[in-house]
Design a protein around this motif. Sequence first.
Motif, PDB file in Angstrom:
ATOM      1  N   MET A   1      -0.202 -22.628 -65.431  1.00 56.74           N
ATOM      2  CA  MET A   1      -0.132 -24.072 -65.660  1.00 56.74           C
ATOM      3  C   MET A   1       1.295 -24.497 -65.975  1.00 56.74           C
ATOM      4  SD  MET A   1      -3.451 -24.507 -68.151  1.00 56.74           S
ATOM      5  CE  MET A   1      -5.051 -23.820 -67.718  1.00 56.74           C
ATOM      6  N   PRO A   2       1.596 -25.790 -65.814  1.00 53.18           N
ATOM      7  CA  PRO A   2       2.896 -26.313 -66.267  1.00 53.18           C
ATOM      8  C   PRO A   2       3.052 -26.107 -67.772  1.00 53.18           C
ATOM      9  CG  PRO A   2       1.779 -27.898 -64.854  1.00 53.18           C
ATOM     10  CD  PRO A   2       0.786 -26.813 -65.134  1.00 53.18           C
ATOM     11  N   SER A   3       4.274 -26.084 -68.229  1.00 53.39           N
ATOM     12  CA  SER A   3       4.541 -25.769 -69.639  1.00 53.39           C
ATOM     13  C   SER A   3       3.870 -26.754 -70.584  1.00 53.39           C
ATOM     14  CB  SER A   3       6.051 -25.745 -69.890  1.00 53.39           C
ATOM     15  OG  SER A   3       6.639 -27.005 -69.539  1.00 53.39           O
ATOM     16  N   TRP A   4       3.854 -28.044 -70.229  1.00 60.17           N
ATOM     17  CA  TRP A   4       3.237 -29.017 -71.133  1.00 60.17           C
ATOM     18  C   TRP A   4       1.729 -28.829 -71.203  1.00 60.17           C
ATOM     19  CZ3 TRP A   4      -0.399 -32.471 -69.337  1.00 60.17           C
ATOM     20  CH2 TRP A   4      -0.489 -32.640 -67.949  1.00 60.17           C
ATOM     21  N   THR A   5       1.134 -28.395 -70.083  1.00 58.57           N
ATOM     22  CA  THR A   5      -0.301 -28.118 -70.096  1.00 58.57           C
ATOM     23  C   THR A   5      -0.604 -26.877 -70.925  1.00 58.57           C
ATOM     24  OG1 THR A   5      -0.375 -28.991 -67.839  1.00 58.57           O
ATOM     25  CG2 THR A   5      -2.342 -27.866 -68.637  1.00 58.57           C
ATOM     26  N   GLN A   6       0.256 -25.865 -70.838  1.00 55.35           N
ATOM     27  CA  GLN A   6       0.076 -24.674 -71.661  1.00 55.35           C
ATOM     28  C   GLN A   6       0.117 -25.022 -73.134  1.00 55.35           C
ATOM     29  OE1 GLN A   6       2.458 -21.249 -70.587  1.00 55.35           O
ATOM     30  NE2 GLN A   6       2.559 -21.883 -68.449  1.00 55.35           N
ATOM     31  N   THR A   7       0.960 -25.957 -73.508  1.00 55.35           N
ATOM     32  CA  THR A   7       1.023 -26.382 -74.907  1.00 55.35           C
ATOM     33  C   THR A   7      -0.290 -27.013 -75.347  1.00 55.35           C
ATOM     34  OG1 THR A   7       3.403 -26.778 -74.707  1.00 55.35           O
ATOM     35  CG2 THR A   7       2.273 -27.812 -76.565  1.00 55.35           C
ATOM     36  N   LEU A   8      -0.855 -27.859 -74.483  1.00 59.45           N
ATOM     37  CA  LEU A   8      -2.145 -28.469 -74.795  1.00 59.45           C
ATOM     38  C   LEU A   8      -3.234 -27.414 -74.961  1.00 59.45           C
ATOM     39  CD1 LEU A   8      -2.224 -31.586 -72.414  1.00 59.45           C
ATOM     40  CD2 LEU A   8      -1.828 -31.551 -74.885  1.00 59.45           C
ATOM     41  N   VAL A   9      -3.220 -26.420 -74.071  1.00 60.37           N
ATOM     42  CA  VAL A   9      -4.216 -25.353 -74.131  1.00 60.37           C
ATOM     43  C   VAL A   9      -4.077 -24.569 -75.427  1.00 60.37           C
ATOM     44  CG1 VAL A   9      -4.983 -23.194 -73.067  1.00 60.37           C
ATOM     45  CG2 VAL A   9      -4.414 -25.167 -71.632  1.00 60.37           C
ATOM     46  N   GLN A  10      -2.856 -24.280 -75.827  1.00 61.27           N
ATOM     47  CA  GLN A  10      -2.630 -23.508 -77.041  1.00 61.27           C
ATOM     48  C   GLN A  10      -3.036 -24.269 -78.298  1.00 61.27           C
ATOM     49  OE1 GLN A  10       1.513 -22.535 -76.736  1.00 61.27           O
ATOM     50  NE2 GLN A  10       1.213 -21.030 -75.094  1.00 61.27           N
ATOM     51  N   LEU A  11      -2.935 -25.598 -78.261  1.00 58.57           N
ATOM     52  CA  LEU A  11      -3.315 -26.411 -79.418  1.00 58.57           C
ATOM     53  C   LEU A  11      -4.806 -26.709 -79.465  1.00 58.57           C
ATOM     54  CD1 LEU A  11      -0.370 -28.998 -79.419  1.00 58.57           C
ATOM     55  CD2 LEU A  11      -0.669 -27.032 -80.945  1.00 58.57           C
ATOM     56  N   ASN A  12      -5.482 -26.463 -78.380  1.00 57.14           N
ATOM     57  CA  ASN A  12      -6.908 -26.783 -78.270  1.00 57.14           C
ATOM     58  C   ASN A  12      -7.734 -25.812 -79.126  1.00 57.14           C
ATOM     59  OD1 ASN A  12      -9.552 -27.299 -77.437  1.00 57.14           O
ATOM     60  ND2 ASN A  12      -8.940 -27.667 -75.315  1.00 57.14           N
ATOM     61  N   PRO A  13      -8.538 -26.303 -80.075  1.00 56.27           N
ATOM     62  CA  PRO A  13      -9.370 -25.410 -80.896  1.00 56.27           C
ATOM     63  C   PRO A  13     -10.328 -24.555 -80.073  1.00 56.27           C
ATOM     64  CG  PRO A  13      -9.315 -27.621 -81.825  1.00 56.27           C
ATOM     65  CD  PRO A  13      -8.673 -27.712 -80.478  1.00 56.27           C
ATOM     66  N   ILE A  14     -10.826 -25.096 -78.962  1.00 59.76           N
ATOM     67  CA  ILE A  14     -11.763 -24.339 -78.132  1.00 59.76           C
ATOM     68  C   ILE A  14     -11.078 -23.123 -77.531  1.00 59.76           C
ATOM     69  CG2 ILE A  14     -13.174 -24.457 -76.032  1.00 59.76           C
ATOM     70  CD1 ILE A  14     -13.814 -27.325 -76.707  1.00 59.76           C
ATOM     71  N   SER A  15      -9.786 -23.222 -77.219  1.00 54.04           N
ATOM     72  CA  SER A  15      -9.049 -22.072 -76.692  1.00 54.04           C
ATOM     73  C   SER A  15      -9.032 -20.921 -77.696  1.00 54.04           C
ATOM     74  CB  SER A  15      -7.608 -22.477 -76.351  1.00 54.04           C
ATOM     75  OG  SER A  15      -7.577 -23.406 -75.290  1.00 54.04           O
ATOM     76  N   HIS A  16      -8.872 -21.231 -78.966  1.00 55.96           N
ATOM     77  CA  HIS A  16      -8.854 -20.186 -79.990  1.00 55.96           C
ATOM     78  C   HIS A  16     -10.221 -19.512 -80.105  1.00 55.96           C
ATOM     79  CE1 HIS A  16      -4.822 -21.022 -81.628  1.00 55.96           C
ATOM     80  NE2 HIS A  16      -5.070 -22.272 -81.278  1.00 55.96           N
ATOM     81  N   ALA A  17     -11.284 -20.305 -79.982  1.00 63.20           N
ATOM     82  CA  ALA A  17     -12.625 -19.711 -80.015  1.00 63.20           C
ATOM     83  C   ALA A  17     -12.850 -18.820 -78.799  1.00 63.20           C
ATOM     84  CB  ALA A  17     -13.678 -20.817 -80.059  1.00 63.20           C
ATOM     85  N   ALA A  18     -12.388 -19.253 -77.620  1.00 64.04           N
ATOM     86  CA  ALA A  18     -12.541 -18.449 -76.400  1.00 64.04           C
ATOM     87  C   ALA A  18     -11.711 -17.176 -76.484  1.00 64.04           C
ATOM     88  CB  ALA A  18     -12.135 -19.263 -75.178  1.00 64.04           C
ATOM     89  N   THR A  19     -10.508 -17.264 -77.048  1.00 63.26           N
ATOM     90  CA  THR A  19      -9.667 -16.074 -77.206  1.00 63.26           C
ATOM     91  C   THR A  19     -10.333 -15.060 -78.127  1.00 63.26           C
ATOM     92  OG1 THR A  19      -7.630 -17.328 -76.849  1.00 63.26           O
ATOM     93  CG2 THR A  19      -7.429 -15.251 -78.026  1.00 63.26           C
ATOM     94  N   ALA A  20     -10.893 -15.535 -79.235  1.00 64.27           N
ATOM     95  CA  ALA A  20     -11.589 -14.635 -80.156  1.00 64.27           C
ATOM     96  C   ALA A  20     -12.807 -14.000 -79.481  1.00 64.27           C
ATOM     97  CB  ALA A  20     -12.018 -15.397 -81.409  1.00 64.27           C
ATOM     98  N   SER A  21     -13.542 -14.791 -78.717  1.00 65.90           N
ATOM     99  CA  SER A  21     -14.725 -14.284 -78.025  1.00 65.90           C
ATOM    100  C   SER A  21     -14.350 -13.188 -77.028  1.00 65.90           C
ATOM    101  CB  SER A  21     -15.437 -15.436 -77.310  1.00 65.90           C
ATOM    102  OG  SER A  21     -16.556 -14.977 -76.582  1.00 65.90           O
TER     103      SER A  21
END
Length: 277
Positions: free
Chosen positions: A216-236
């Motif tokens: 993804m573009p860098s700004w989209t990656q930032t949004l993904v990293q800040l997204n709480p759902i991303s952290h739950a998916a990473t833990a899963s």
Amino acid sequence: MTSSTPRVADPVLAAVSVRERPPRASALSATVTHLWRGAMAFKHFPAQLIDMMLLPIIFLLLFTYMFGGAFAGSTQEYLQFFLPGIAVQSVILMTVYTGTAINTDINKGVFDRFRTLPFWQPAAIAGNLLGDVVRYVIALSVTIGLGLLLGFRPGGGLPGVLAAMAVLIVFGFSVSWIFAAIGVVASVPERVSGTSMIVIYPLVFTSNIFVQPDTMPSWTQTLVQLNPISHAATASRALMHGTAGFWDVMGALIISAAITVVFAPLAVRLYRNKNAR
């Protein structure tokens, strides 16, 4: 009837004339009672079970076999990446039921009856939220069970899968406080569902559930990293595949705690203010 005939007391009058009142229900007892009430909803509305089982199946089959080859080169490889993420979505979609159920009770006048009873009033909300844990377990079991049938092989084994389910249940419980607050203030149940979808789907599709954010573009990656759902998916993913580090799991748990700290008092306050009107 002669005056010598003994008078039989009216059972209703006898019951209300008893001076000794039963003890007030504790907060825990009231919460457990409402939990049981929420769980019994499946008995009266079995269609909810169909929703909980069909939605995970549809999303898992659709994305794995329609887009898996394009995203990862093969459906089997994509399944290993996608299933832990879609498990998060399965739980998140179930949290909407919390707000809908609370709003339905409010509009039907059930909460008006509750507030005349001598129990800890927030138990009506807390019990609903705890009862929804049953929905999370069903949705996760269906998702993971189907994934295993399709060829998903978790490197973390059964302990990793159970640990991931536990983390996702905690995350879902925290998110459900958001929709509990929406359910208290919304005018009709349909408004709860509509608002929830506006919130959920942008967050789901701007997370790392479906694809790795590296492309993804860098700004989209930032949004993904800040997204709480991303952290739950990473833990899963990390727990199911046996690669979990400390912060992989703690990140999701800290975010869950933060959401609960903010929205649980808000939902309870909104509920109490509604009762005060």
